[in-house]
Motif scaffolding. Structure first.
Motif, mmCIF file in Angstrom:
data_model
loop_
_atom_site.group_PDB
_atom_site.id
_atom_site.type_symbol
_atom_site.label_atom_id
_atom_site.label_comp_id
_atom_site.label_asym_id
_atom_site.label_seq_id
_atom_site.Cartn_x
_atom_site.Cartn_y
_atom_site.Cartn_z
ATOM 1 N N ALA A 198 0.823 -1.206 0.000
ATOM 2 C CA ALA A 198 0.000 0.000 0.000
ATOM 3 C C ALA A 198 0.861 1.262 0.000
ATOM 4 C CB ALA A 198 -0.925 0.000 1.226
ATOM 5 N N GLU A 199 1.974 1.233 0.761
ATOM 6 C CA GLU A 199 2.872 2.379 0.807
ATOM 7 C C GLU A 199 3.553 2.605 -0.540
ATOM 8 O OE1 GLU A 199 3.570 4.756 3.126
ATOM 9 O OE2 GLU A 199 1.789 3.926 4.082
ATOM 10 N N VAL A 200 3.942 1.504 -1.189
ATOM 11 C CA VAL A 200 4.587 1.620 -2.501
ATOM 12 C C VAL A 200 3.623 2.216 -3.519
ATOM 13 C CG1 VAL A 200 5.549 0.303 -4.433
ATOM 14 C CG2 VAL A 200 6.244 -0.235 -2.092
ATOM 15 N N LYS A 201 2.349 1.790 -3.472
ATOM 16 C CA LYS A 201 1.347 2.304 -4.401
ATOM 17 C C LYS A 201 1.140 3.806 -4.228
ATOM 18 C CE LYS A 201 -1.399 -1.893 -5.091
ATOM 19 N NZ LYS A 201 -2.729 -2.539 -4.855
ATOM 20 N N LYS A 202 1.348 4.301 -3.006
ATOM 21 C CA LYS A 202 1.175 5.722 -2.741
ATOM 22 C C LYS A 202 2.312 6.570 -3.306
ATOM 23 C CE LYS A 202 -1.355 5.119 1.627
ATOM 24 N NZ LYS A 202 -1.276 5.328 3.098
ATOM 25 N N SER A 203 3.405 5.906 -3.710
ATOM 26 C CA SER A 203 4.580 6.642 -4.171
ATOM 27 C C SER A 203 4.938 6.251 -5.607
ATOM 28 C CB SER A 203 5.774 6.357 -3.241
ATOM 29 O OG SER A 203 6.930 6.998 -3.698
ATOM 30 N N PRO A 204 4.325 6.900 -6.594
ATOM 31 C CA PRO A 204 4.659 6.624 -7.999
ATOM 32 C C PRO A 204 6.147 6.830 -8.281
ATOM 33 C CG PRO A 204 2.686 7.977 -7.841
ATOM 34 C CD PRO A 204 3.277 7.928 -6.464
ATOM 35 N N LYS A 205 6.753 7.774 -7.568
ATOM 36 C CA LYS A 205 8.179 8.031 -7.746
ATOM 37 C C LYS A 205 8.997 6.798 -7.391
ATOM 38 C CE LYS A 205 11.891 11.035 -6.040
ATOM 39 N NZ LYS A 205 12.225 12.194 -5.168
ATOM 40 N N LEU A 206 8.676 6.171 -6.270
ATOM 41 C CA LEU A 206 9.383 4.973 -5.829
ATOM 42 C C LEU A 206 9.208 3.838 -6.831
ATOM 43 C CD1 LEU A 206 11.012 3.471 -3.678
ATOM 44 C CD2 LEU A 206 8.867 2.997 -2.471
ATOM 45 N N VAL A 207 7.989 3.654 -7.306
ATOM 46 C CA VAL A 207 7.706 2.601 -8.287
ATOM 47 C C VAL A 207 8.513 2.827 -9.564
ATOM 48 C CG1 VAL A 207 5.923 1.572 -9.746
ATOM 49 C CG2 VAL A 207 5.402 2.155 -7.377
ATOM 50 N N ARG A 208 8.554 4.068 -10.016
ATOM 51 C CA ARG A 208 9.275 4.383 -11.254
ATOM 52 C C ARG A 208 10.765 4.098 -11.099
ATOM 53 N NH1 ARG A 208 7.067 9.423 -14.199
ATOM 54 N NH2 ARG A 208 5.469 7.851 -14.519
ATOM 55 N N PHE A 209 11.323 4.483 -9.959
ATOM 56 C CA PHE A 209 12.738 4.207 -9.714
ATOM 57 C C PHE A 209 12.997 2.696 -9.706
ATOM 58 C CE2 PHE A 209 13.499 8.417 -7.276
ATOM 59 C CZ PHE A 209 13.750 9.058 -8.477
ATOM 60 N N MET A 210 12.149 1.953 -9.000
ATOM 61 C CA MET A 210 12.327 0.504 -8.906
ATOM 62 C C MET A 210 12.323 -0.159 -10.283
ATOM 63 S SD MET A 210 9.912 -0.548 -5.686
ATOM 64 C CE MET A 210 10.401 -0.267 -3.981
ATOM 65 N N LEU A 211 11.339 0.175 -11.101
ATOM 66 C CA LEU A 211 11.199 -0.444 -12.423
ATOM 67 C C LEU A 211 12.332 -0.021 -13.357
ATOM 68 C CD1 LEU A 211 7.341 -0.124 -12.962
ATOM 69 C CD2 LEU A 211 8.630 -2.203 -12.438
ATOM 70 N N SER A 212 12.719 1.230 -13.282
ATOM 71 C CA SER A 212 13.792 1.730 -14.155
ATOM 72 C C SER A 212 15.123 1.055 -13.828
ATOM 73 C CB SER A 212 13.930 3.252 -14.010
ATOM 74 O OG SER A 212 12.738 3.903 -14.396
ATOM 75 N N PHE A 213 15.437 0.962 -12.538
ATOM 76 C CA PHE A 213 16.676 0.308 -12.126
ATOM 77 C C PHE A 213 16.648 -1.179 -12.493
ATOM 78 C CE2 PHE A 213 16.918 3.569 -8.443
ATOM 79 C CZ PHE A 213 17.479 4.504 -9.303
#
Length: 388
Positions: A198-213
């Motif tokens: 739920a916390e990850v879903k609240k942070s699109p920035k975090l998701v984008r970094f994770m997928l890009s890396f």
């Protein structure tokens, strides 16, 4: 907490000793084809997909130290399955235990270090400490690969028996660690995972970094793993392969020490885009008929991996809450597995169908195009944060 950092240096050395890192070469010598090896790696990442987040939740709920110990136990079971069998099924089961071992340590190790520093209000030291940890990992990996390369000429199975002893040393060091003080998580493992997601879903920035890396890391890892068999076709094996890996480790150690300075000099979008373009060129250039270019590309790809590892870890951990640190780090690793599950066997199939050179050319183009697009997305996110 300071002792935790020192003990983790030793634990990381034994964890990443690298004795079994020539597993593609090892399995090819056992008679497995590139497609079979690709399928094993796909099973590894499929199992990793299932274990990743639960293992992080386990660490946040039961403590980092205990989960690190369990990771070495699982790795020992994996070694026994792989070394004792020539059956595709049993070796694949060994890969499943290897995935469990990887998942239990993935994120947990970083969480232990970050929270130990946070207890001392020294989080700003994390990038420096994790760069040192990465350097130790690279040294350990090179030492192990030299031994593995030498043993490959005489008794290749020996690398797995020595790895068992190294696991025992890692377990002893982990027993002396102390879990950092942090907000007590009284939830069940399932609830811990649910809240972390739920916390990850609240942070699109975090998701984008994770997928890009994850995208660049997975493509680069696929290239590096298959290049072991490529070297064999170039008549580079045994001691020659060990020598190449030692040279590569020197570049990796040097590059990882540059990480803290790089972060203070350049923005994340610039660092990421440079990483993407250099990785793409290195992979594509490996299709050259000149051995010197192939070797230089291999060195560059490995150096970039070492350089980016602490930078990426620092970026991710700055966006995570203490009581969910291991779980969210595991979600980050899950993104890596999501990319590896299709990419690794597909690349293996392309190698069998078209050979190494055209496969690396297309893989390099894929990294360059998709990675550049992701770099623009990262730049946009960073720009939005500056406006706020």
């Amino acid at each position: 907490m300071e002792r935790n950092i020192r003990l983790n240096y030793g634990f990381s050395f034994f964890q990443f000793i690298g004795l079994t890192s020539l597993w593609v070469f090892y399995l090819s010598q056992k008679g497995f084809s590139a497609v079979e090896i690709g399928m094993m790696e796909a099973v590894f990442h499929s199992a990793s997909f299932c274990f990743e987040v639960p293992s992080g939740g386990l660490a946040d709920r039961l403590g980092y130290r205990n989960v690190l110990i369990l990771s070495r136990v699982a790795n020992s079971i994996s070694c026994l399955f792989i070394v004792a069998s020539t059956s595709f099924m049993w070796v694949t089961i060994g890969f499943i235990f290897s995935a469990l071992s990887y998942n239990l340590a993935s994120g947990t190790n970083e969480a232990l270090v970050y929270e130990s520093l946070k207890n001392e209000k020294k989080e700003q030291r994390y990038l420096t400490v994790w760069s040192t940890t990465t350097m130790i990992m690279e040294i350990a990996s090179s030492v192990g690969m030299v031994l593995a390369g030498l043993l490959s000429m005489y008794y290749f199975d020996g690398v797995y028996w020595i790895q068992l002893a190294m696991n025992g040393c890692a377990i002893l060091l982990a027993c002396w660690m102390v879990d950092p003080k942090r907000p007590q998580n009284q939830h069940t493992i399932r609830q811990v995972m649910k809240h972390a997601v739920a916390e990850v879903k609240k942070s699109p920035k975090l998701v984008r970094f994770m997928l890009s890396f994850a995208f660049v890391d997975a493509c680069r890892a696929t290239y590096v793993l298959y290049v072991q068999s490529y070297f064999e076709t170039l008549a580079i094996n045994g001691f020659g392969l060990s020598l190449l890996l030692v040279i590569s480790s020197v570049f990796q150690v040097v590059s990882v020490r540059l990480a803290p300075k790089l972060v203070t000099t350049y923005s994340l979008p610039v660092i990421y885009l440079s990483n993407v373009l250099l990785t793409a060129v290195a992979i594509a250039s490996s299709g050259s008929v000149r051995v010197g270019i192939v070797l230089a590309s291999f060195f560059v790809a490995n150096a970039l991996e070492a350089l980016m590892y602490p930078i990426q870890s620092n970026v991710i951990n700055q966006l995570i809450q203490s009581d969910q640190r291991a779980t969210v780090n595991s979600i980050s690793s899950l993104c890596y597995s999501l990319v590896m599950i299709p990419v690794f066997p597909i690349v293996g199939w392309f190698i069998e169908a078209t050979n190494y050179a055209p496969t690396y050319l297309w893989l390099g183009l894929l990294v360059g195009l998709c990675g550049s697009y992701l770099a623009l997305k990262i730049k946009r996110v960073e720009g939005e944060d500056k406006k706020k």
